[in-house]
Design a protein around this motif. Structure first.
Motif, PDB file in Angstrom:
ATOM      1  N   LEU A   1       0.822  -1.217   0.000  1.00  2.30           N
ATOM      2  CA  LEU A   1       0.000   0.000   0.000  1.00  2.30           C
ATOM      3  C   LEU A   1       0.852   1.262   0.000  1.00  2.30           C
ATOM      4  O   LEU A   1       0.358   2.346   0.275  1.00  2.30           O
ATOM      5  N   ASN A   2       2.124   1.098  -0.290  1.00  6.45           N
ATOM      6  CA  ASN A   2       3.022   2.244  -0.317  1.00  6.45           C
ATOM      7  C   ASN A   2       2.833   3.023  -1.621  1.00  6.45           C
ATOM      8  O   ASN A   2       3.112   2.517  -2.707  1.00  6.45           O
ATOM      9  N   THR A   3       2.348   4.225  -1.496  1.00  7.74           N
ATOM     10  CA  THR A   3       2.093   5.036  -2.697  1.00  7.74           C
ATOM     11  C   THR A   3       3.253   5.976  -3.012  1.00  7.74           C
ATOM     12  O   THR A   3       3.191   6.741  -3.965  1.00  7.74           O
ATOM     13  N   ARG A   4       4.307   5.947  -2.198  1.00 11.41           N
ATOM     14  CA  ARG A   4       5.421   6.858  -2.390  1.00 11.41           C
ATOM     15  C   ARG A   4       6.372   6.338  -3.469  1.00 11.41           C
ATOM     16  O   ARG A   4       6.792   5.184  -3.449  1.00 11.41           O
TER      17      ARG A   4
ATOM     18  N   SER B   1       3.692  10.842  -5.100  1.00 15.55           N
ATOM     19  CA  SER B   1       2.689   9.814  -4.801  1.00 15.55           C
ATOM     20  C   SER B   1       2.133   9.225  -6.091  1.00 15.55           C
ATOM     21  O   SER B   1       1.870   9.946  -7.054  1.00 15.55           O
ATOM     22  N   ASN B   2       1.959   7.907  -6.089  1.00 19.28           N
ATOM     23  CA  ASN B   2       1.293   7.210  -7.183  1.00 19.28           C
ATOM     24  C   ASN B   2       0.352   6.198  -6.545  1.00 19.28           C
ATOM     25  O   ASN B   2       0.783   5.168  -6.035  1.00 19.28           O
ATOM     26  N   THR B   3      -0.934   6.536  -6.544  1.00 18.67           N
ATOM     27  CA  THR B   3      -1.914   5.716  -5.828  1.00 18.67           C
ATOM     28  C   THR B   3      -2.466   4.567  -6.661  1.00 18.67           C
ATOM     29  O   THR B   3      -3.232   3.752  -6.141  1.00 18.67           O
ATOM     30  N   ASP B   4      -2.103   4.462  -7.933  1.00 22.79           N
ATOM     31  CA  ASP B   4      -2.729   3.484  -8.825  1.00 22.79           C
ATOM     32  C   ASP B   4      -2.581   2.050  -8.323  1.00 22.79           C
ATOM     33  O   ASP B   4      -3.554   1.297  -8.248  1.00 22.79           O
TER      34      ASP B   4
ATOM     35  N   GLN C   1     -14.013   5.832   6.559  1.00 21.01           N
ATOM     36  CA  GLN C   1     -13.190   7.037   6.474  1.00 21.01           C
ATOM     37  C   GLN C   1     -12.259   7.032   5.266  1.00 21.01           C
ATOM     38  O   GLN C   1     -11.760   8.081   4.868  1.00 21.01           O
ATOM     39  N   ILE C   2     -12.028   5.868   4.680  1.00 24.44           N
ATOM     40  CA  ILE C   2     -11.181   5.816   3.484  1.00 24.44           C
ATOM     41  C   ILE C   2     -12.011   5.575   2.217  1.00 24.44           C
ATOM     42  O   ILE C   2     -11.468   5.226   1.167  1.00 24.44           O
ATOM     43  N   GLY C   3     -13.334   5.763   2.345  1.00 25.76           N
ATOM     44  CA  GLY C   3     -14.184   5.725   1.154  1.00 25.76           C
ATOM     45  C   GLY C   3     -14.763   4.372   0.807  1.00 25.76           C
ATOM     46  O   GLY C   3     -15.231   4.177  -0.323  1.00 25.76           O
ATOM     47  N   ILE C   4     -14.775   3.416   1.747  1.00 23.89           N
ATOM     48  CA  ILE C   4     -15.363   2.100   1.482  1.00 23.89           C
ATOM     49  C   ILE C   4     -16.563   1.922   2.400  1.00 23.89           C
ATOM     50  O   ILE C   4     -16.428   1.930   3.631  1.00 23.89           O
ATOM     51  N   THR C   5     -17.750   1.774   1.796  1.00 29.59           N
ATOM     52  CA  THR C   5     -18.987   1.650   2.561  1.00 29.59           C
ATOM     53  C   THR C   5     -19.854   0.559   1.940  1.00 29.59           C
ATOM     54  O   THR C   5     -19.580   0.064   0.847  1.00 29.59           O
ATOM     55  N   THR C   6     -20.932   0.198   2.643  1.00 27.94           N
ATOM     56  CA  THR C   6     -21.893  -0.750   2.075  1.00 27.94           C
ATOM     57  C   THR C   6     -22.812  -0.007   1.104  1.00 27.94           C
ATOM     58  O   THR C   6     -23.023   1.196   1.219  1.00 27.94           O
ATOM     59  N   THR C   7     -23.357  -0.763   0.169  1.00 31.36           N
ATOM     60  CA  THR C   7     -24.271  -0.162  -0.789  1.00 31.36           C
ATOM     61  C   THR C   7     -25.560   0.258  -0.072  1.00 31.36           C
ATOM     62  O   THR C   7     -25.912  -0.277   0.979  1.00 31.36           O
TER      63      THR C   7
ATOM     64  N   ARG D   1      -8.495   7.379  -2.987  1.00 30.79           N
ATOM     65  CA  ARG D   1      -7.223   7.857  -3.558  1.00 30.79           C
ATOM     66  C   ARG D   1      -6.646   9.003  -2.712  1.00 30.79           C
ATOM     67  O   ARG D   1      -5.426   9.087  -2.523  1.00 30.79           O
ATOM     68  N   ALA D   2      -7.525   9.853  -2.191  1.00 30.67           N
ATOM     69  CA  ALA D   2      -7.049  10.964  -1.357  1.00 30.67           C
ATOM     70  C   ALA D   2      -6.409  10.425  -0.071  1.00 30.67           C
ATOM     71  O   ALA D   2      -5.359  10.918   0.370  1.00 30.67           O
TER      72      ALA D   2
END
Length: 535
Positions: free
Chosen positions: A67-70, A288-291, A383-389, A406-407
């Protein structure tokens, strides 16, 4: 071969077959039960494979590097390369290499071959007089090689000169010892090289006023005169010397001069130095490269959603009890399409309301939505953008807010990693499971990251399913459904023996009937003969 009905004219064989069809009905139910258990076993195992796939997907985001985006870029990769971990902030840093770490080595002062022939490392010493002269006088001499390891402890190996052996034999003894020295022969230069396996400066001893890190002792005549290796020719290893600047601290410089390795970690960045930078600082750009990290998390979410859907379907499928598995005779009476449609109904609902699957479904949801005690800024998956539908009919499927995820990966990938992969304190985990208090179990759960929780739940469920349905490595005696199959097979064998006895009884009964009919016919014929004779 049995032939019935000769006297009575009755189709005995057909009648007995029809009678046996009625008698066989319980046996057909046994075979149908066996088929149902086998289908259920296979359904469990298929579910286990899907759970294992999810566990593997979770393990792909377990390592911090995953998970290292650096992304760190050296301005001069011929001099050094660099990588940065997730804790490093984006920006431009300065790095200078003043000295590269080197290995201590001692090389023959001259070519070994001094005669008309070329020296060979595989031939015996006493067979190479034409290359190195007569060495018989050195036979039995002993010399030592001593070094000091990283803890300052002396290590020493004693080499006995055996002129009936080769240089390869001698070098192998050196290389296999624990003195940390590698010996080899360079055929192009016709010289022996003794060098430390590790680079850098180690403790040594003063020899003739010089500090030496590979120290020779004992009878060194063979070493000096034949191999041309002399103590004074040592090239001592040195440590790497580098300097580092972080723009946050202006011109303040960090100097590292105690590294024996050319791989040096400073401030979350790992530098692999190759050569001095000529007295000048070189730049290191961290961005940073979050891809890659985003794709790994998305792959995990997709895998999670897939297994959630599979489990929801499996535990809610309708059970069609009017569609038992087809017997072989019934299958022959149906078309291929009709048999497929029947099988589809018969296989439906094999895992309906299964407690193991229902439990893993509930536990995985709890694992994801229970907050994690971390030192980072994120403690919940939302908080990192993952929720239930929003649709409750989806059964707890996850969806990703790509912008938000991504943020989070760009701003604080280390906190994202903590949320997913934190581990509980060793003070808690070293306590045996059976001895943990309820409070300790809750604290371990709280400190464990989402991925660790999920993997634990998945593995527990996999083991439960193996206990019920086994796997390719288990015999039927080792799991519940297997033992049920053994029981059904035993009932089938017993009932088949009983059917054989019943069929034998039918044939005996019809045979006695045929005998009686035949006797009656004989009596009738005799009576008829008497009547005809009296006329």
């Amino acid at each position: 071969m049995r032939i019935g009905g000769l006297a009575s004219g009755i189709d005995t064989d057909s009648i007995i077959k029809q009678l046996m069809q009625v008698e066989r009905q319980p046996l057909d139910r046994f075979f149908q039960r066996k088929q149902t258990v086998e289908w259920q076993r296979d359904a469990y195992r298929d579910m286990n494979l899907k759970l294992r796939t999810l566990e593997e997907s979770a393990s792909n985001i377990r390592l911090r590097s995953s998970l290292n985006t650096r992304v760190a870029q050296s301005s001069n990769e011929q001099m050094f390369t660099v990588t940065a971990n997730a804790s490093v902030q984006s920006g431009t840093y300065q790095f200078k290499v003043d000295q590269v770490a080197t290995r201590t080595k001692n090389i023959s002062t001259d070519a070994i071959s001094s005669g008309s022939e070329k020296f060979s490392t595989s031939k015996k010493f006493n067979e190479q007089n034409g290359a190195i002269g007569d060495v018989a006088g050195y036979n039995g001499d002993q010399f030592t090689i001593k070094t000091y390891n990283s803890s300052g402890v002396a290590k020493e190996v004693t080499i006995t000169v055996d002129t009936s052996k080769s240089l390869n034999d001698m070098m192998k003894k050196i290389n296999d010892s624990d003195v940390g020295v590698r010996a080899y022969y360079d055929a192009a230069f016709d010289r022996v090289v003794l060098e430390r396996k590790d680079s850098g400066e180690f403790n040594g001893e003063e020899v003739n006023g010089e500090n030496r890190q590979i120290i020779f002792g004992g009878d060194t005549g063979f070493l000096n005169n034949v191999l041309k290796v002399e103590q004074g020719n040592e090239q001592s290893g040195v440590n790497a010397v580098v300097q580092f600047k972080n723009p946050v601290f202006g011109e303040e410089t960090i100097t590292v001069d105690n590294s024996r390795s050319n791989r040096i970690t400073i401030g979350g960045m790992t530098f692999d130095v190759k050569e001095p930078t000529g007295g000048e600082f070189q730049s290191v750009t961290v961005s940073s490269n979050t891809d890659d990290a985003f794709d790994k998390i998305k792959a995990f979410v997709d895998s999670y959603n897939e297994i959630i859907s599979e489990i929801n379907i499996a535990i809610s499928e309708p059970r069609y009890r009017d569609f038992p598995p087809l017997t072989d005779e019934q299958r022959r009476e149906l078309s291929e399409r009709e048999a497929e449609m029947w099988d589809e109904k018969a296989k439906s609902g094999l895992l309906r309301r299964d407690p193991i699957l229902s439990s893993v479904l509930t536990q995985m949801r709890n694992d994801l939505y229970t907050p994690v005690a971390t030192s980072g800024q994120f403690n919940q998956i939302a908080q990192i953008g993952i929720t239930t539908t929003s649709n409750f009919r989806d059964g707890g499927l996850l969806e990703i807010d790509e912008t938000k995820l991504r943020a989070a990966l760009q701003d604080d990938p280390d906190s994202v990693h903590q949320l997913l992969n934190s581990v509980a304190s060793t003070e808690l985990t070293t306590v045996p499971k059976n001895s943990r208090t309820a409070e300790q179990r809750r604290e371990i759960e709280s400190q464990t990251g989402l991925v660790g929780r999920l993997r634990s739940t998945i593995n527990d469920s996999i083991n439960q399913i193996i206990g019920r349905a086994g796997n390719e490595n288990r015999t039927n005696q080792q799991f519940t459904l297997g033992r049920e199959l053994i029981s059904v097979d035993s009932q089938i064998d017993n009932f088949q023996r009983r059917l054989a006895q019943i069929e034998q009884r039918y044939w005996q009964q019809f045979t006695r009937m045929e005998q009686a009919v035949n006797q009656a016919n004989a009596q009738g014929n005799a009576l008829m003969s008497q009547l005809m004779g009296g006329m």
